[in-house]
Design an enzyme around this catalytic site. Structure first.
Site, short mmCIF file in Angstrom:
data_model
loop_
_atom_site.label_atom_id
_atom_site.label_comp_id
_atom_site.label_asym_id
_atom_site.label_seq_id
_atom_site.Cartn_x
_atom_site.Cartn_y
_atom_site.Cartn_z
N GLY A 52 -3.43 0.23 1.61
CA GLY A 52 -4.73 -0.46 1.62
C GLY A 52 -5.88 0.52 1.65
N GLY B 191 2.79 -9.66 -5.77
CA GLY B 191 2.73 -8.28 -6.24
C GLY B 191 3.99 -7.53 -5.84
NE ARG B 192 2.87 -1.58 -5.25
CZ ARG B 192 1.63 -1.35 -5.69
NH1 ARG B 192 1.40 -1.27 -6.99
NH2 ARG B 192 0.63 -1.19 -4.85
NE ARG C 273 -7.71 -11.15 -8.47
CZ ARG C 273 -8.19 -9.93 -8.32
NH1 ARG C 273 -7.86 -8.98 -9.20
NH2 ARG C 273 -8.99 -9.64 -7.32
NE ARG D 82 -5.27 -3.87 4.67
CZ ARG D 82 -4.09 -3.29 4.61
NH1 ARG D 82 -3.02 -3.89 5.13
NH2 ARG D 82 -3.92 -2.12 4.01
CG ASP E 109 2.88 -6.30 11.05
OD1 ASP E 109 3.06 -5.94 12.22
OD2 ASP E 109 2.89 -5.50 10.09
CD GLU F 142 -4.58 -4.61 12.28
OE1 GLU F 142 -4.43 -3.37 12.08
OE2 GLU F 142 -4.08 -5.48 11.56
CG HIS G 85 -0.96 -3.13 10.77
ND1 HIS G 85 -2.27 -3.13 10.33
CD2 HIS G 85 -0.19 -2.99 9.66
CE1 HIS G 85 -2.29 -2.99 9.01
NE2 HIS G 85 -1.03 -2.90 8.58
CB ILE G 86 5.14 -2.25 13.30
CG1 ILE G 86 5.64 -3.70 13.55
CG2 ILE G 86 4.44 -1.70 14.53
CD1 ILE G 86 6.69 -3.81 14.64
CB SER H 214 4.69 1.02 6.52
OG SER H 214 3.73 1.56 7.41
#
Length: 302
Positions: free
Chosen positions: A59, A137-138, A160, A219, A243, A248, A267-268, A270
């Site tokens: 991000g 997306g990915r 989109r 997000r 998450d 934050e 926010h874990i 990754s």
């Protein structure tokens, strides 16, 4: 070999604003984290020498992109490498939320586990369900691939445009309202843009089933948290797993943390050793490429 002088903030805690402004002065490159706000003030403090900013994240909403572009500064980021880890965490969060795992752990520890009861700690299963993914997306696609083997009956997605690769998971491209109203599980995996800011609000939650599970690993600002609290506390929706939040860290007295049917993680997405190692290496190589004026492994084009 490229030699450069490195000024390091040697702590897991975010660099204090004053230290960042002082340390960046005259720098040719900057390696930052998602928690570092790279705005006009920081760019001004860095001065005209700044060639490249490398962020240890996929991000980039923490950076003033318009101002960075105006100054001709290159930007490196870390897409793709955290896709699998984030998708795994999303599935884990979905299962933990839907099957009420955190509540179960608490009951075991506080003596609430007495005898078998037919409906005690019952939750919601994926088998035969409809899952809606907002943003295929990915990461969204990686989540869909992992959920399909659980016996998901329909996989809806919105965004989109329709995606040709959605055929792999038998994904159905539908309007957002259709996804929200027909899904048993709503998973948010879109980028934060002016269009998605506050997307998940009162109107959004009112269209969901009252047995639906809401998951957000994209997000925090995509969700209106006050509206989510009302939806959860009133029974408009069944439960939610997050998450990501705004802000934050989420204050410990935040209303969402009083709810049993809301699971909040710090926010874990990754946070695996291997993923963070690859992210760090990619960030360093992006920085070096920008400093040398050569190709960067993952340069953000804007």
């Amino acid at each position: 070999m490229y030699r450069c002088k490195v000024s390091l903030w040697d702590s897991d805690e975010p660099v204090p604003r004053a230290e960042l402004l002082k340390g960046v002065a005259g720098a040719h490159g900057l390696l930052c984290l998602l928690s570092d706000k790279i705005d006009t003030e920081v760019l001004d403090a860095a001065g005209p020498n700044l060639k490249v900013i490398s962020t240890l994240s996929v991000g980039f909403d923490h950076m003033a992109m318009d101002e960075i572009k105006k100054r001709g500064v290159r930007v490196g980021y870390t897409p793709d490498v955290l896709t699998d880890a984030t998708a795994e965490l999303t599935v884990a969060l979905l299962l933990a939320t839907a099957r009420r795992l955190p509540e179960g752990v608490v009951e075991v520890k506080n003596g609430g586990w007495s005898t078998w009861k037919p409906l005690w700690l019952c939750g919601y299963g994926l088998s035969g369900s409809t899952v809606g993914v907002i943003g295929l997306g990915r990461i969204g696609m990686a989540i869909a691939r992992r959920l399909k083997p659980f016996g998901v009956k329909r996989l809806l997605y919105s965004g989109r445009t329709a995606k040709s690769y959605a055929a792999e998971v038998e994904g159905e491209y539908v309007p957002l309202d259709t996804l929200v109203s027909e899904s048993d599980f709503v998973v948010v995996s879109c980028a934060l843009t002016p269009e998605t800011q506050g997307l998940c609000n009162k109107d959004f939650f009112c269209k969901m089933k009252n047995t639906a599970v809401f998951i957000n690993t994209s997000r925090g600002a995509v969700v209106n948290q006050e509206d989510l609290y009302q939806a959860l506390s009133s029974g408009q929706i069944a439960c939610a797993g997050l998450d990501v939040t705004t802000p934050e860290p989420l204050p410990t007295d935040h209303p969402l943390l009083t709810l049993k049917n809301c699971v909040v993680l710090p926010h874990i997405g990754s946070a695996t050793y291997s993923t963070r190692g690859v992210m760090a290496e990619l960030s360093a190589n992006n920085l070096l490429g920008g400093l040398q004026g050569t190709d960067m492994p993952s340069e953000l084009k804007f």
